[in-house]
Design an enzyme around this catalytic site. Structure first.
Site, short mmCIF file in Angstrom:
data_model
loop_
_atom_site.label_atom_id
_atom_site.label_comp_id
_atom_site.label_asym_id
_atom_site.label_seq_id
_atom_site.Cartn_x
_atom_site.Cartn_y
_atom_site.Cartn_z
N GLY A 1 63.83 -84.40 -1.36
CA GLY A 1 65.23 -84.27 -0.99
C GLY A 1 65.82 -85.63 -0.65
O GLY A 1 66.98 -85.75 -0.29
N GLU B 1 55.95 -78.57 3.83
CA GLU B 1 55.46 -79.18 5.05
C GLU B 1 54.39 -80.20 4.68
O GLU B 1 53.43 -79.88 3.98
CB GLU B 1 54.87 -78.11 5.98
N ASP C 1 54.96 -89.35 -2.83
CA ASP C 1 54.80 -89.60 -1.41
C ASP C 1 54.55 -91.09 -1.30
O ASP C 1 53.68 -91.64 -1.99
CB ASP C 1 53.67 -88.80 -0.78
N SER C 2 55.34 -91.73 -0.51
CA SER C 2 55.24 -93.17 -0.44
C SER C 2 55.57 -93.64 0.96
O SER C 2 56.10 -92.89 1.77
CB SER C 2 56.20 -93.81 -1.45
N PHE D 1 66.71 -98.80 -0.17
CA PHE D 1 66.80 -97.89 0.97
C PHE D 1 65.56 -98.09 1.83
O PHE D 1 64.67 -98.87 1.50
CB PHE D 1 66.93 -96.43 0.51
N GLY D 2 65.50 -97.41 2.94
CA GLY D 2 64.32 -97.47 3.81
C GLY D 2 64.08 -98.86 4.36
O GLY D 2 64.97 -99.50 4.92
N TYR D 3 62.87 -99.35 4.18
CA TYR D 3 62.45 -100.64 4.73
C TYR D 3 62.76 -101.81 3.79
O TYR D 3 62.39 -102.95 4.09
CB TYR D 3 60.94 -100.61 5.03
N LYS E 1 64.11 -104.22 -9.11
CA LYS E 1 63.17 -103.53 -8.22
C LYS E 1 62.27 -102.59 -9.00
O LYS E 1 61.05 -102.56 -8.80
CB LYS E 1 63.94 -102.77 -7.13
N ARG F 1 56.84 -97.83 -6.81
CA ARG F 1 57.28 -96.62 -7.51
C ARG F 1 57.38 -96.89 -9.02
O ARG F 1 56.99 -96.07 -9.83
CB ARG F 1 58.61 -96.14 -6.93
#
Length: 197
Positions: free
Chosen positions: A9, A40, A69-70, A154-156, A177, A183
């Protein structure tokens, strides 16, 4: 075009992966567009969590699924934030809050001990009962900067410094990138495998 559900998401991941998969003939649909709730994440590794997410999305939609998942692993912090990268500063933390917590945690760490790497595990699962999901791991080494730089990604990304490029991940264009990131690496491996399957 084959429809494949992307088990995330996270709009940043959806944007990056859809861009990278556009030329491959896969019609990528985010699980949120299909009304699928997030799985979950009970695994202890990127691999376990990616498989859980892909299997969940495939089970709910009946479609093949790709899951990512990263996260960021900082050597001096024993691999933290790791699988908790998205919630490092708390369960509903923003990217900015996570980034600020990491900068604060590392404020006294000298330059020669700020090594880190982004890790990405991509899983392609053909159906919910697939006994042999395809698993691909990309790794992008760098350092944690002392302050944010750049507006991309995004993120870090604004504090992830790549010495050989002389900038942070947030200072790269999306195309730049994708050519070097964790990724991008994992996706290239996945596409090479699917092409030759």
């Amino acid at each position: 075009m084959q429809k494949v559900v992307l088990a995330t998401g996270n709009p940043g991941k959806v944007r990056e992966l859809a861009q990278l998969l556009a030329d491959f003939g896969l019609d990528i649909v985010a699980q949120t567009e299909l009304g699928v709730d997030s799985a979950e994440e009970t695994g202890l590794t990127f691999i376990e969590n990616a498989i859980l997410k892909a299997r969940h999305a495939a089970q709910v939609t009946g479609l093949p699924a790709i899951a990512d998942d990263s996260g960021l692993s900082v050597d001096i912090l024993g691999g933290a934030p790791g699988i908790y990268s998205a919630r490092y500063a708390g369960e509903n933390a923003t990217d900015q809050q996570n980034l600020e917590k990491l900068l604060d945690t590392m404020k006294d760490i000298p330059d020669d001990q700020r090594q880190a790497q982004f890790n990405c595990v991509l899983v392609y699962i053909r159906h919910a009962e697939d006994p042999t999901p395809l698993v691909f791991h990309g790794r992008w080494p760098g350092f944690i900067a002392h302050k944010s730089a750049g507006n991309g990604g995004f993120g870090y990304d604004p504090i992830f410094y790549i010495p050989e490029l002389g900038c942070t991940a947030a200072e790269l264009t999306g195309e730049q990138k994708n050519a070097v990131s964790h990724r991008g690496q994992a996706l290239k491996m996945m596409l090479d495998t699917l092409r030759n399957a």
